[in-house]
Scaffold this motif. Structure first.
Motif, PDB file in Angstrom:
ATOM      1  N   GLU A 181     -12.222  -1.631  -8.875  1.00  0.00           N
ATOM      2  CA  GLU A 181     -12.048  -0.644  -9.939  1.00  0.00           C
ATOM      3  C   GLU A 181     -10.591  -0.568 -10.367  1.00  0.00           C
ATOM      4  O   GLU A 181     -10.280  -0.525 -11.567  1.00  0.00           O
ATOM      5  N   LEU A 182      -9.676  -0.579  -9.401  1.00  0.00           N
ATOM      6  CA  LEU A 182      -8.245  -0.555  -9.718  1.00  0.00           C
ATOM      7  C   LEU A 182      -7.850  -1.798 -10.510  1.00  0.00           C
ATOM      8  O   LEU A 182      -7.136  -1.708 -11.505  1.00  0.00           O
ATOM      9  N   ALA A 183      -8.336  -2.949 -10.076  1.00  0.00           N
ATOM     10  CA  ALA A 183      -8.035  -4.207 -10.774  1.00  0.00           C
ATOM     11  C   ALA A 183      -8.494  -4.139 -12.226  1.00  0.00           C
ATOM     12  O   ALA A 183      -7.767  -4.550 -13.141  1.00  0.00           O
ATOM     13  N   ASP A 184      -9.692  -3.606 -12.452  1.00  0.00           N
ATOM     14  CA  ASP A 184     -10.215  -3.474 -13.822  1.00  0.00           C
ATOM     15  C   ASP A 184      -9.368  -2.519 -14.648  1.00  0.00           C
ATOM     16  O   ASP A 184      -9.100  -2.785 -15.814  1.00  0.00           O
ATOM     17  N   ARG A 185      -8.922  -1.432 -14.041  1.00  0.00           N
ATOM     18  CA  ARG A 185      -8.139  -0.427 -14.769  1.00  0.00           C
ATOM     19  C   ARG A 185      -6.771  -0.949 -15.201  1.00  0.00           C
ATOM     20  O   ARG A 185      -6.273  -0.576 -16.258  1.00  0.00           O
ATOM     21  N   ILE A 186      -6.164  -1.807 -14.373  1.00  0.00           N
ATOM     22  CA  ILE A 186      -4.809  -2.259 -14.706  1.00  0.00           C
ATOM     23  C   ILE A 186      -4.759  -3.675 -15.257  1.00  0.00           C
ATOM     24  O   ILE A 186      -3.695  -4.155 -15.626  1.00  0.00           O
ATOM     25  N   GLY A 187      -5.905  -4.358 -15.298  1.00  0.00           N
ATOM     26  CA  GLY A 187      -5.937  -5.693 -15.872  1.00  0.00           C
ATOM     27  C   GLY A 187      -5.328  -6.766 -14.990  1.00  0.00           C
ATOM     28  O   GLY A 187      -4.736  -7.721 -15.484  1.00  0.00           O
ATOM     29  N   LEU A 188      -5.455  -6.600 -13.684  1.00  0.00           N
ATOM     30  CA  LEU A 188      -4.949  -7.571 -12.715  1.00  0.00           C
ATOM     31  C   LEU A 188      -6.129  -8.111 -11.929  1.00  0.00           C
ATOM     32  O   LEU A 188      -7.112  -7.391 -11.726  1.00  0.00           O
ATOM     33  N   SER A 189      -6.049  -9.340 -11.472  1.00  0.00           N
ATOM     34  CA  SER A 189      -7.162  -9.892 -10.714  1.00  0.00           C
ATOM     35  C   SER A 189      -7.238  -9.238  -9.335  1.00  0.00           C
ATOM     36  O   SER A 189      -6.228  -8.808  -8.772  1.00  0.00           O
ATOM     37  N   VAL A 190      -8.434  -9.176  -8.797  1.00  0.00           N
ATOM     38  CA  VAL A 190      -8.640  -8.628  -7.451  1.00  0.00           C
ATOM     39  C   VAL A 190      -7.854  -9.458  -6.436  1.00  0.00           C
ATOM     40  O   VAL A 190      -7.277  -8.911  -5.487  1.00  0.00           O
ATOM     41  N   ILE A 192      -3.445  -9.661  -2.542  1.00  0.00           N
ATOM     42  CA  ILE A 192      -2.196 -10.231  -2.011  1.00  0.00           C
ATOM     43  C   ILE A 192      -1.153  -9.132  -1.856  1.00  0.00           C
ATOM     44  O   ILE A 192      -0.478  -9.050  -0.833  1.00  0.00           O
ATOM     45  N   LEU A 193      -1.051  -8.270  -2.839  1.00  0.00           N
ATOM     46  CA  LEU A 193      -0.108  -7.155  -2.768  1.00  0.00           C
ATOM     47  C   LEU A 193      -0.517  -6.178  -1.663  1.00  0.00           C
ATOM     48  O   LEU A 193       0.297  -5.771  -0.833  1.00  0.00           O
ATOM     49  N   LYS A 194      -1.786  -5.818  -1.643  1.00  0.00           N
ATOM     50  CA  LYS A 194      -2.301  -4.850  -0.664  1.00  0.00           C
ATOM     51  C   LYS A 194      -2.107  -5.310   0.770  1.00  0.00           C
ATOM     52  O   LYS A 194      -1.826  -4.514   1.658  1.00  0.00           O
ATOM     53  N   ASN A 195      -2.212  -6.608   0.990  1.00  0.00           N
ATOM     54  CA  ASN A 195      -2.108  -7.165   2.344  1.00  0.00           C
ATOM     55  C   ASN A 195      -0.686  -7.622   2.689  1.00  0.00           C
ATOM     56  O   ASN A 195      -0.487  -8.372   3.638  1.00  0.00           O
ATOM     57  N   ASN A 196       0.268  -7.149   1.910  1.00  0.00           N
ATOM     58  CA  ASN A 196       1.691  -7.394   2.179  1.00  0.00           C
ATOM     59  C   ASN A 196       2.071  -8.872   2.190  1.00  0.00           C
ATOM     60  O   ASN A 196       2.933  -9.289   2.948  1.00  0.00           O
ATOM     61  N   THR A 230       3.571  -4.206 -13.758  1.00  0.00           N
ATOM     62  CA  THR A 230       2.473  -4.048 -12.801  1.00  0.00           C
ATOM     63  C   THR A 230       2.668  -2.770 -11.994  1.00  0.00           C
ATOM     64  O   THR A 230       1.719  -2.002 -11.781  1.00  0.00           O
ATOM     65  N   LEU A 231       3.887  -2.524 -11.567  1.00  0.00           N
ATOM     66  CA  LEU A 231       4.194  -1.318 -10.804  1.00  0.00           C
ATOM     67  C   LEU A 231       3.892  -0.067 -11.634  1.00  0.00           C
ATOM     68  O   LEU A 231       3.279   0.891 -11.138  1.00  0.00           O
ATOM     69  N   THR A 232       4.276  -0.089 -12.888  1.00  0.00           N
ATOM     70  CA  THR A 232       4.003   1.039 -13.783  1.00  0.00           C
ATOM     71  C   THR A 232       2.511   1.246 -13.958  1.00  0.00           C
ATOM     72  O   THR A 232       2.016   2.379 -13.897  1.00  0.00           O
ATOM     73  N   ALA A 233       1.768   0.155 -14.153  1.00  0.00           N
ATOM     74  CA  ALA A 233       0.314   0.251 -14.312  1.00  0.00           C
ATOM     75  C   ALA A 233      -0.343   0.806 -13.042  1.00  0.00           C
ATOM     76  O   ALA A 233      -1.263   1.627 -13.122  1.00  0.00           O
ATOM     77  N   LEU A 234       0.120   0.365 -11.883  1.00  0.00           N
ATOM     78  CA  LEU A 234      -0.413   0.890 -10.621  1.00  0.00           C
ATOM     79  C   LEU A 234      -0.143   2.385 -10.496  1.00  0.00           C
ATOM     80  O   LEU A 234      -1.035   3.156 -10.120  1.00  0.00           O
ATOM     81  N   CYS A 235       1.074   2.791 -10.808  1.00  0.00           N
ATOM     82  CA  CYS A 235       1.433   4.210 -10.728  1.00  0.00           C
ATOM     83  C   CYS A 235       0.593   5.044 -11.700  1.00  0.00           C
ATOM     84  O   CYS A 235       0.124   6.133 -11.343  1.00  0.00           O
ATOM     85  N   ASP A 236       0.379   4.539 -12.897  1.00  0.00           N
ATOM     86  CA  ASP A 236      -0.447   5.252 -13.877  1.00  0.00           C
ATOM     87  C   ASP A 236      -1.889   5.381 -13.387  1.00  0.00           C
ATOM     88  O   ASP A 236      -2.474   6.457 -13.445  1.00  0.00           O
ATOM     89  N   ALA A 237      -2.460   4.285 -12.905  1.00  0.00           N
ATOM     90  CA  ALA A 237      -3.861   4.280 -12.478  1.00  0.00           C
ATOM     91  C   ALA A 237      -4.091   5.113 -11.222  1.00  0.00           C
ATOM     92  O   ALA A 237      -5.158   5.713 -11.048  1.00  0.00           O
ATOM     93  N   LEU A 238      -3.093   5.159 -10.339  1.00  0.00           N
ATOM     94  CA  LEU A 238      -3.242   5.888  -9.083  1.00  0.00           C
ATOM     95  C   LEU A 238      -2.575   7.270  -9.128  1.00  0.00           C
ATOM     96  O   LEU A 238      -2.588   7.986  -8.119  1.00  0.00           O
TER      97      LEU A 238
END
Length: 73
Positions: free
Chosen positions: A25-34, A39-43, A52-60
Protein backbone atom coordinates in the motif's frame (compact mmCIF):
# COMPACT_ATOMS: atom_id res chain seq x y z
CA UNK A 1 40.27 -0.39 5.25
CA UNK A 2 36.90 -2.04 4.46
CA UNK A 3 33.80 0.20 4.39
CA UNK A 4 31.81 0.31 7.61
CA UNK A 5 28.18 -0.64 7.73
CA UNK A 6 25.95 2.35 8.25
CA UNK A 7 24.64 2.87 11.75
CA UNK A 8 21.50 4.48 10.34
CA UNK A 9 18.53 2.13 10.54
CA UNK A 10 15.19 2.48 8.81
CA UNK A 11 12.00 2.34 10.87
CA UNK A 12 9.47 1.96 8.04
CA UNK A 13 8.26 -1.36 9.46
CA UNK A 14 7.41 0.26 12.82
CA UNK A 15 5.59 3.16 11.16
CA UNK A 16 3.66 0.83 8.85
CA UNK A 17 2.58 -1.28 11.81
CA UNK A 18 1.47 1.77 13.80
CA UNK A 19 -0.60 2.95 10.83
CA UNK A 20 -2.04 -0.45 9.86
CA UNK A 21 -0.55 -0.10 6.38
CA UNK A 22 1.20 -2.68 4.22
CA UNK A 23 4.44 -2.20 2.31
CA UNK A 24 2.49 -2.72 -0.93
CA UNK A 25 0.00 0.00 0.00
CA UNK A 26 2.84 2.39 0.84
CA UNK A 27 4.59 1.57 -2.44
CA UNK A 28 1.38 2.34 -4.37
CA UNK A 29 0.87 5.62 -2.51
CA UNK A 30 4.36 6.96 -3.22
CA UNK A 31 4.95 5.42 -6.64
CA UNK A 32 7.95 3.30 -5.65
CA UNK A 33 8.38 -0.40 -6.29
CA UNK A 34 7.88 -2.81 -3.40
CA UNK A 35 11.37 -4.16 -4.10
CA UNK A 36 13.01 -0.74 -3.67
CA UNK A 37 10.98 -0.02 -0.55
CA UNK A 38 11.96 -3.43 0.83
CA UNK A 39 15.65 -2.64 0.25
CA UNK A 40 15.20 0.55 2.25
CA UNK A 41 13.14 -1.16 4.97
CA UNK A 42 15.74 -3.90 5.42
CA UNK A 43 18.60 -1.41 5.77
CA UNK A 44 20.29 -2.39 2.51
CA UNK A 45 19.90 0.99 0.78
CA UNK A 46 23.01 3.10 0.29
CA UNK A 47 21.15 6.39 -0.27
CA UNK A 48 17.69 7.93 -0.50
CA UNK A 49 16.51 10.78 -2.71
CA UNK A 50 14.94 13.78 -1.03
CA UNK A 51 11.88 13.34 -3.26
CA UNK A 52 11.46 9.77 -1.99
CA UNK A 53 12.01 10.87 1.60
CA UNK A 54 9.40 13.62 1.20
CA UNK A 55 6.91 11.18 -0.33
CA UNK A 56 7.47 8.72 2.53
CA UNK A 57 6.97 11.45 5.12
CA UNK A 58 3.77 12.61 3.39
CA UNK A 59 2.34 9.09 3.10
CA UNK A 60 3.24 8.12 6.67
CA UNK A 61 2.46 11.54 8.22
CA UNK A 62 5.87 11.70 9.85
CA UNK A 63 9.18 13.53 9.73
CA UNK A 64 12.55 12.20 8.48
CA UNK A 65 13.64 11.70 12.10
CA UNK A 66 10.72 9.30 12.61
CA UNK A 67 11.84 7.20 9.63
CA UNK A 68 15.45 6.71 10.70
CA UNK A 69 17.32 5.98 13.91
CA UNK A 70 21.02 5.91 14.77
CA UNK A 71 22.13 2.50 16.03
CA UNK A 72 24.60 2.43 18.92
CA UNK A 73 28.09 1.11 18.17
Amino acid sequence: MPPQDSRITCRIDVLLSERGMTLTELADRIGLSVINLSILKNNRAKAIRFTTLTALCDALACSPGDLFALREE
